[in-house]
Design a protein around this motif. Structure first.
Motif, PDB file in Angstrom:
ATOM      1  N   ALA A  82      11.213  23.848 -33.460  1.00  0.00           N
ATOM      2  CA  ALA A  82      12.224  23.897 -34.517  1.00  0.00           C
ATOM      3  C   ALA A  82      13.462  23.173 -34.028  1.00  0.00           C
ATOM      4  O   ALA A  82      14.216  23.700 -33.194  1.00  0.00           O
ATOM      5  CB  ALA A  82      12.548  25.338 -34.880  1.00  0.00           C
ATOM      6  N   ALA A 115      13.528  28.446 -40.103  1.00  0.00           N
ATOM      7  CA  ALA A 115      12.315  28.084 -39.386  1.00  0.00           C
ATOM      8  C   ALA A 115      12.250  28.737 -38.012  1.00  0.00           C
ATOM      9  O   ALA A 115      11.189  28.758 -37.389  1.00  0.00           O
ATOM     10  CB  ALA A 115      12.236  26.567 -39.243  1.00  0.00           C
ATOM     11  N   SER A 116      13.369  29.258 -37.524  1.00  0.00           N
ATOM     12  CA  SER A 116      13.397  29.794 -36.164  1.00  0.00           C
ATOM     13  C   SER A 116      13.039  31.266 -36.095  1.00  0.00           C
ATOM     14  O   SER A 116      13.399  31.964 -35.155  1.00  0.00           O
ATOM     15  CB  SER A 116      14.786  29.567 -35.544  1.00  0.00           C
ATOM     16  OG  SER A 116      15.041  28.185 -35.432  1.00  0.00           O
ATOM     17  N   ARG A 142      12.096  31.144 -27.008  1.00  0.00           N
ATOM     18  CA  ARG A 142      13.341  30.426 -27.308  1.00  0.00           C
ATOM     19  C   ARG A 142      13.777  29.656 -26.073  1.00  0.00           C
ATOM     20  O   ARG A 142      13.353  29.951 -24.949  1.00  0.00           O
ATOM     21  CB  ARG A 142      14.410  31.406 -27.785  1.00  0.00           C
ATOM     22  CG  ARG A 142      13.980  32.068 -29.076  1.00  0.00           C
ATOM     23  CD  ARG A 142      15.076  32.862 -29.769  1.00  0.00           C
ATOM     24  NE  ARG A 142      14.525  33.488 -30.976  1.00  0.00           N
ATOM     25  CZ  ARG A 142      14.458  32.867 -32.154  1.00  0.00           C
ATOM     26  NH1 ARG A 142      14.911  31.638 -32.282  1.00  0.00           N
ATOM     27  NH2 ARG A 142      13.935  33.480 -33.193  1.00  0.00           N
ATOM     28  N   ASN A 172      15.093  24.423 -30.174  1.00  0.00           N
ATOM     29  CA  ASN A 172      15.419  25.635 -29.431  1.00  0.00           C
ATOM     30  C   ASN A 172      14.475  26.805 -29.707  1.00  0.00           C
ATOM     31  O   ASN A 172      14.707  27.923 -29.251  1.00  0.00           O
ATOM     32  CB  ASN A 172      16.864  26.058 -29.735  1.00  0.00           C
ATOM     33  CG  ASN A 172      17.088  26.261 -31.219  1.00  0.00           C
ATOM     34  OD1 ASN A 172      16.148  26.338 -31.995  1.00  0.00           O
ATOM     35  ND2 ASN A 172      18.347  26.334 -31.609  1.00  0.00           N
ATOM     36  N   TYR A 173      13.433  26.559 -30.472  1.00  0.00           N
ATOM     37  CA  TYR A 173      12.500  27.634 -30.810  1.00  0.00           C
ATOM     38  C   TYR A 173      11.103  27.062 -30.840  1.00  0.00           C
ATOM     39  O   TYR A 173      10.883  26.013 -31.472  1.00  0.00           O
ATOM     40  CB  TYR A 173      12.875  28.236 -32.166  1.00  0.00           C
ATOM     41  CG  TYR A 173      11.907  29.261 -32.693  1.00  0.00           C
ATOM     42  CD1 TYR A 173      11.122  28.992 -33.792  1.00  0.00           C
ATOM     43  CD2 TYR A 173      11.790  30.516 -32.093  1.00  0.00           C
ATOM     44  CE1 TYR A 173      10.236  29.927 -34.294  1.00  0.00           C
ATOM     45  CE2 TYR A 173      10.906  31.466 -32.585  1.00  0.00           C
ATOM     46  CZ  TYR A 173      10.129  31.172 -33.684  1.00  0.00           C
ATOM     47  OH  TYR A 173       9.257  32.097 -34.170  1.00  0.00           O
TER      48      TYR A 173
END
Lengths: 111, 115
Positions: free
Chosen positions: A93, B100-101, A51, A31-32
């Motif tokens: 990620a 990590a995001s 995102r 989602n990233y």
């Protein structure tokens, strides 16, 4: 687990032209999606990220697009300059603390 | 100055001789991570830590150990280095909550050669 494929591995453009680098990912839970730039002898540095709830994001000459259905995302650099020459990495990620990088693209901008 | 520091920057060692690469950040980040960079393979995650005393394996943890006893430090330990661990190593940190995001700040790298 997540796998990220990045193409091309090398890219040479003339100053002022556009450059496009493409990545695909395998895990739909990711989602990233950040993009990092690595200059010679230095650690990577974030240049833009997106995102999964957004399809496109721009920051001056840099833009990133995301196609969740096809699991593709791309980096677009317009009006390239010699200082854009570097290695670029995409990443995804999938969850929590994991970050999976692509293999890298060496961009050369010729004056 | 906000930064991630690594030491040593360059290290040549022999097979089997235990070594530690230190990593420290002064940004009060909760998340820290180690990567290795090899030609054609990009950056591969070795271990990461979401917070003090919490560590997890990345994609290539074999042959490595880590510890997170303090928030600012995240050392990478090679108990018995082998030539296939010759690589460029990067430590990184990130502000929580996503680990990590969120943007990761990378150190300058440690070039390790194992003969």
């Amino acid at each position: 687990g997540e796998n990220v494929e990045q193409h091309p591995s090398t890219l040479s453009v003339q100053e002022g032209d556009s450059a496009v680098i493409k990545c695909t990912y395998s895990d739909s839970a990711s989602n990233y999606f950040p993009w990092y730039k690595q200059e010679l002898g230095k650690g990577p540095q974030l240049i833009i990220d997106i995102r999964s709830n957004v399809g496109e994001k721009k920051d001056q000459r840099i833009a990133v697009t995301l196609n969740k259905t096809a699991k593709h995302f791309s980096l677009h650099i317009t009006e390239t300059q010699p200082e854009d020459s570097a290695v670029y990495f995409c990443a995804a990620a999938p969850s929590g603390g994991k970050l999976i990088f692509g293999q890298g693209t060496e961009l050369s901008v010729k004056p | 100055e906000a930064q991630v520091t690594q030491n040593p920057r360059y290290l040549i060692t022999v097979t089997g001789k235990k070594l530690t690469v230190t990593c420290s950040q002064n940004m009060n980040h909760e998340y820290m991570s180690w990567y290795r960079q090899d030609p054609g393979l990009g950056l591969r995650q070795i271990y990461y830590s979401m917070n003090v005393e919490v560590t997890d394996k990345g994609d290539v943890p074999e042959g490595y150990k880590v510890s997170r006893k303090e928030k600012r430090n995240f050392p990478l330990i090679l108990e018995s280095p082998s030539p296939n661990q010759t690589s460029l190593y990067f430590c990184a940190s990130s502000f929580r909550p996503g680990g990590a995001s969120y943007e990761q700040y990378f150190g300058p790298g440690t070039r390790l050669t194992v003969t």
